[in-house]
Design a protein around this motif. Sequence first.
Motif, PDB file in Angstrom:
ATOM      1  N   ASP A 182      -3.929   4.718   5.347  1.00 37.92           N
ATOM      2  CA  ASP A 182      -2.823   4.206   6.108  1.00 37.92           C
ATOM      3  C   ASP A 182      -3.029   2.735   6.449  1.00 37.92           C
ATOM      4  N   ALA A 183      -4.296   1.918   6.116  1.00 41.39           N
ATOM      5  CA  ALA A 183      -4.007   0.314   6.322  1.00 41.39           C
ATOM      6  C   ALA A 183      -3.172  -0.131   6.377  1.00 41.39           C
ATOM      7  N   PRO A 184      -2.485  -1.230   6.818  1.00 43.55           N
ATOM      8  CA  PRO A 184      -1.463  -2.005   5.588  1.00 43.55           C
ATOM      9  C   PRO A 184      -1.956  -3.027   4.885  1.00 43.55           C
ATOM     10  N   GLY A 185      -2.680  -3.573   4.861  1.00 41.99           N
ATOM     11  CA  GLY A 185      -3.817  -4.274   3.375  1.00 41.99           C
ATOM     12  C   GLY A 185      -3.733  -3.035   2.363  1.00 41.99           C
ATOM     13  N   LEU A 186      -4.069  -2.513   2.576  1.00 40.83           N
ATOM     14  CA  LEU A 186      -4.091  -1.579   1.114  1.00 40.83           C
ATOM     15  C   LEU A 186      -2.389  -0.835   0.907  1.00 40.83           C
ATOM     16  N   ARG A 187      -1.743  -0.674   1.395  1.00 39.40           N
ATOM     17  CA  ARG A 187      -0.617  -0.146   1.461  1.00 39.40           C
ATOM     18  C   ARG A 187       0.619  -1.711   0.394  1.00 39.40           C
ATOM     19  N   ALA A 188       0.059  -2.494   1.433  1.00 40.25           N
ATOM     20  CA  ALA A 188       0.834  -4.313   0.914  1.00 40.25           C
ATOM     21  C   ALA A 188       0.703  -4.285  -0.786  1.00 40.25           C
ATOM     22  N   LEU A 189      -0.745  -3.671  -0.701  1.00 42.68           N
ATOM     23  CA  LEU A 189      -2.203  -4.353  -2.915  1.00 42.68           C
ATOM     24  C   LEU A 189      -0.982  -2.885  -3.586  1.00 42.68           C
ATOM     25  N   ILE A 190      -0.902  -1.814  -3.060  1.00 47.15           N
ATOM     26  CA  ILE A 190      -0.253  -0.883  -3.966  1.00 47.15           C
ATOM     27  C   ILE A 190       1.118  -1.199  -4.365  1.00 47.15           C
ATOM     28  N   ARG A 191       1.678  -1.646  -3.440  1.00 46.69           N
ATOM     29  CA  ARG A 191       3.376  -1.805  -3.400  1.00 46.69           C
ATOM     30  C   ARG A 191       3.339  -3.281  -4.251  1.00 46.69           C
ATOM     31  N   VAL A 192       2.626  -3.349  -4.418  1.00 43.66           N
ATOM     32  CA  VAL A 192       2.947  -5.433  -5.063  1.00 43.66           C
ATOM     33  C   VAL A 192       2.092  -4.523  -7.022  1.00 43.66           C
ATOM     34  N   LEU A 193       1.450  -4.187  -6.874  1.00 44.31           N
ATOM     35  CA  LEU A 193       0.911  -3.529  -7.974  1.00 44.31           C
ATOM     36  C   LEU A 193       1.760  -2.978  -8.726  1.00 44.31           C
ATOM     37  N   VAL A 194       2.136  -1.290  -8.055  1.00 41.36           N
ATOM     38  CA  VAL A 194       3.232  -0.950  -8.364  1.00 41.36           C
ATOM     39  C   VAL A 194       4.881  -2.007  -8.868  1.00 41.36           C
ATOM     40  N   SER A 195       5.244  -2.497  -8.275  1.00 43.17           N
ATOM     41  CA  SER A 195       6.649  -3.496  -8.159  1.00 43.17           C
ATOM     42  C   SER A 195       6.162  -4.515  -9.854  1.00 43.17           C
ATOM     43  N   THR A 196       5.168  -4.468 -10.108  1.00 41.28           N
ATOM     44  CA  THR A 196       4.806  -5.402 -11.362  1.00 41.28           C
ATOM     45  C   THR A 196       5.527  -3.821 -12.297  1.00 41.28           C
ATOM     46  N   ASN A 197       5.083  -2.901 -13.348  1.00 39.92           N
ATOM     47  CA  ASN A 197       4.995  -1.692 -13.731  1.00 39.92           C
ATOM     48  C   ASN A 197       4.257  -1.909 -14.583  1.00 39.92           C
ATOM     49  N   LEU A 198       3.557  -3.409 -14.345  1.00 38.15           N
ATOM     50  CA  LEU A 198       2.335  -3.313 -15.658  1.00 38.15           C
ATOM     51  C   LEU A 198       1.599  -2.845 -15.530  1.00 38.15           C
TER      52      LEU A 198
END
Length: 302
Positions: free
Chosen positions: A16-32
């Motif tokens: 649930d850490a905000p650092g992990l969640r932010a990294l996931i959101r950015v990776l997912v947002s690229t759709n790459l």
Amino acid sequence: MDARPTIMVTNDDGIDAPGLRALIRVLVSTNLYDVRVCAPDSEQSAVSHGITWRYSVSAKQVDIDGATAFAVSGTPADCTSLGLSKALFPSIPDLVLSGINMGSNCGYHIVYSGTVAGAREAFFNDVPSISISYDWVGGISNVNDYTLSAEACLPIISAVLADIKNQTYPGRCFLNIDLPTDIQNQKGYRLTTQGKSIYKMGWRQVTSGLPGGKMSSTMTMDVNSSSSPETYSSAVPAGKLLFTREVNAAKFDENDVDFQSLKEGYITVTPLNGLSNAEAECQTFFKAWLPSVPERSASSAL
């Protein structure tokens, strides 16, 4: 079949850490990328490369948009190992990312770091990996800095995956990235080496403890912080003394390239491997010293 590169994300601050969640959101947002997550179900800061050996670990699927995610009752090294084993996911990922950690990981603190261990475990299993840490400072940093940090790492992630695809990426190391506190005004990437910086810690006797082995984030390793560890009213068992760690002083010098560069505002990129070889002068000393040991031992017994 998804032809996108697969990235597995872990950390030591917990699922649930905000650092992990932010990294996931950015990776997912690229759709790459095909994004997978295998992270501890609770905070595991400063557990180094500990593994669970005598007990089973549990894995519970967690709902994270755009990713297949599991929370694991183990250490960061456990999470990486399980995520690479094909027992949890159907294939081995192309790249493992560990982070984004709350607090930097430079110098000797790399040894303590569960975040770095998450990447090192992938290195042990011949999978390319990167550990990522943000130099969080209480009262200055905010949660959005994790998103900026993740975005700043995207070019490196993309370049690493391109080299993996082209089979030109070196397999003899993994990367440790630290992002500066003022990430919005970062000065760019700088290749660095691991220094010897460390926060010297002592012990203080206390009258109450932290139930359930709760840990403080590595963020609290701030020698200038006036905060003290949280205390609880749990009684000390009869006949036992209770102690807690406290930071006494920071030790570093101008040769600590990773620590100094980070403080200057650079994103530090430090190649690491799984070994800690002694410095050359130590090897030279012991090369002459070891053959003399039997003779010295015999003469001291007279």
